[in-house]
Design a protein around this motif. Structure first.
Motif, PDB file in Angstrom:
ATOM      1  N   THR A  18      57.724  20.198  -6.214  1.00 31.74           N
ATOM      2  CA  THR A  18      56.850  20.964  -5.327  1.00 31.74           C
ATOM      3  C   THR A  18      56.394  22.221  -6.060  1.00 31.74           C
ATOM      4  O   THR A  18      57.208  22.948  -6.634  1.00 31.74           O
ATOM      5  CB  THR A  18      57.575  21.354  -4.030  1.00 31.74           C
ATOM      6  N   ILE A  20      54.086  25.856  -5.786  1.00 29.45           N
ATOM      7  CA  ILE A  20      53.371  26.842  -4.982  1.00 29.45           C
ATOM      8  C   ILE A  20      52.557  27.700  -5.949  1.00 29.45           C
ATOM      9  O   ILE A  20      53.117  28.427  -6.770  1.00 29.45           O
ATOM     10  CB  ILE A  20      54.330  27.708  -4.140  1.00 29.45           C
ATOM     11  N   ASN A  22      49.308  30.427  -6.902  1.00 27.62           N
ATOM     12  CA  ASN A  22      48.700  31.668  -6.419  1.00 27.62           C
ATOM     13  C   ASN A  22      47.606  32.051  -7.421  1.00 27.62           C
ATOM     14  O   ASN A  22      47.750  32.998  -8.183  1.00 27.62           O
ATOM     15  CB  ASN A  22      49.775  32.752  -6.319  1.00 27.62           C
ATOM     16  N   GLU A  48      46.953  25.244   2.015  1.00 27.68           N
ATOM     17  CA  GLU A  48      46.785  26.675   1.740  1.00 27.68           C
ATOM     18  C   GLU A  48      47.461  27.472   2.849  1.00 27.68           C
ATOM     19  O   GLU A  48      47.308  27.162   4.027  1.00 27.68           O
ATOM     20  CB  GLU A  48      45.313  27.059   1.646  1.00 27.68           C
ATOM     21  N   PHE A  58      48.055  31.210  -1.043  1.00 31.69           N
ATOM     22  CA  PHE A  58      48.998  30.341  -1.722  1.00 31.69           C
ATOM     23  C   PHE A  58      48.675  28.871  -1.449  1.00 31.69           C
ATOM     24  O   PHE A  58      48.219  28.507  -0.364  1.00 31.69           O
ATOM     25  CB  PHE A  58      50.421  30.651  -1.269  1.00 31.69           C
ATOM     26  N   ARG A  60      50.381  24.965  -1.634  1.00 27.10           N
ATOM     27  CA  ARG A  60      51.605  24.180  -1.757  1.00 27.10           C
ATOM     28  C   ARG A  60      51.234  22.709  -1.918  1.00 27.10           C
ATOM     29  O   ARG A  60      50.403  22.184  -1.167  1.00 27.10           O
ATOM     30  CB  ARG A  60      52.501  24.365  -0.541  1.00 27.10           C
ATOM     31  N   GLU A  62      52.843  18.659  -3.659  1.00 27.87           N
ATOM     32  CA  GLU A  62      53.941  17.876  -4.227  1.00 27.87           C
ATOM     33  C   GLU A  62      53.390  16.901  -5.256  1.00 27.87           C
ATOM     34  O   GLU A  62      52.441  16.167  -4.989  1.00 27.87           O
ATOM     35  CB  GLU A  62      54.656  17.088  -3.135  1.00 27.87           C
ATOM     36  N   ASN A 245      55.111  28.988  -8.717  1.00 34.32           N
ATOM     37  CA  ASN A 245      56.537  28.783  -8.493  1.00 34.32           C
ATOM     38  C   ASN A 245      56.795  27.280  -8.489  1.00 34.32           C
ATOM     39  O   ASN A 245      56.040  26.514  -7.860  1.00 34.32           O
ATOM     40  CB  ASN A 245      56.975  29.388  -7.158  1.00 34.32           C
TER      41      ASN A 245
END
Length: 282
Positions: A18, A20, A22, A48, A58, A60, A62, A245
């Motif tokens: 996963t 994240i 930015n 988002e 942000f 996210r 997978e 991340n």
């Protein structure tokens, strides 16, 4: 001023991971996104979201394992900076009168151990009465006492480490500036951005101090004009505003970043001229 910004990050993904991210330009009163696009290869569903009063956009997603994954973002952004004359008298907002959303930027954080640098901060800058002059003196001190060396630090380096080792990159310069401001009860926050003329091209970091009711940007690296920045996100430190991340097993193999003028209307303002430039997400 209009800027064309682009970024592309490529990963080798070993197992389901996963991410994240930015990397989007922030929408603010002083920063308008004219066009933007996002490309994922292979295509993946993306969400988002934002938090901390919308201080970042942000993403996210997978990724499956055993694959090469890339994310590419591009945008044209129109920026409108508020200009302050550095000679004006800025009124200090006492802690007792600060809005609640400003208070967290006074506290020590993961990379900004302001509680451990109060003695140094007061010794070096405590006698300076004008709050803008005080933050400018902090910026000058960092520039004169810390050597900028690409690749000299890592994701675990804190402001205390930078003060001890006297070497760092833009991230470290920003953390030290934030830490010294907070040690003097000046709210300060981290800023991730795209930056025109930055060499070599990369994401950039600097900091904003809360002065006279305004978030004003400072950059102790002196690498780019202050009005060349396109804001990505704010945070207490890099932990809140990291570009990526990763939760899983993936390694970045390539990062490309660019920020170019989209028009000819650009007069550079450097922090040490008679003006300074800042913008706010408010």
């Amino acid at each position: 001023m209009k800027f064309n910004i682009q970024s592309e990050i490529i990963y080798e993904v070993v197992s389901p991971t996963t991410f994240i991210f930015n990397i989007h330009a922030l929408r603010t009163n002083s920063q308008q996104i004219i066009t933007e696009s996002l490309t994922l290869n292979p295509p993946i569903d993306v969400e988002e979201f934002s938090y901390n009063s919308g201080a970042g956009r942000f993403l996210r997603l997978e990724s499956i394992g055993n694959t090469t994954f890339s994310i590419a973002y591009s945008a044209t952004v129109d920026t409108n900076y508020t200009v302050f004359d550095q000679r004006q008298e800025f009124q200090t907002v006492p802690v007792a009168k600060l809005d609640g959303e400003i208070i967290p930027f006074l506290f020590p954080s993961r990379y900004c151990q302001s509680d451990k640098l109060q003695k140094l901060a007061y010794k070096e800058f405590g006698s300076i009465e004008n709050i803008y002059s005080k933050v400018l003196a902090i910026t000058d001190w960092i520039y004169n006492n810390v050597e900028y060396v690409s690749g000299s630090t890592n994701s675990g380096t804190s402001a205390l480490d930078t003060l001890t080792e006297r070497v760092g990159v833009c991230r470290d310069f920003a953390h030290l500036g934030i830490t010294l401001c907070r040690a003097l009860s000046i709210p300060a926050r981290y800023l991730t951005c795209y930056a025109y003329t930055l060499q070599p091209p990369d994401f950039h970091a600097c900091f904003e101090a809360y002065i006279g009711g305004n978030w004003i940007v400072f950059d102790a690296t002196r690498l780019v004009p202050l009005n060349s920045l396109v804001k990505i996100a704010n945070g207490r430190d890099a932990a809140d505003a990291a570009v990526a991340n990763i939760f899983g097993n993936a390694t970045s193999t390539s990062i490309k970043v660019s920020c170019e003028l989209a028009d000819d209307n650009f007069t550079p303002f450097w922090y040490n001229e008679n003006v300074l430039n800042g913008f706010s997400i408010q």
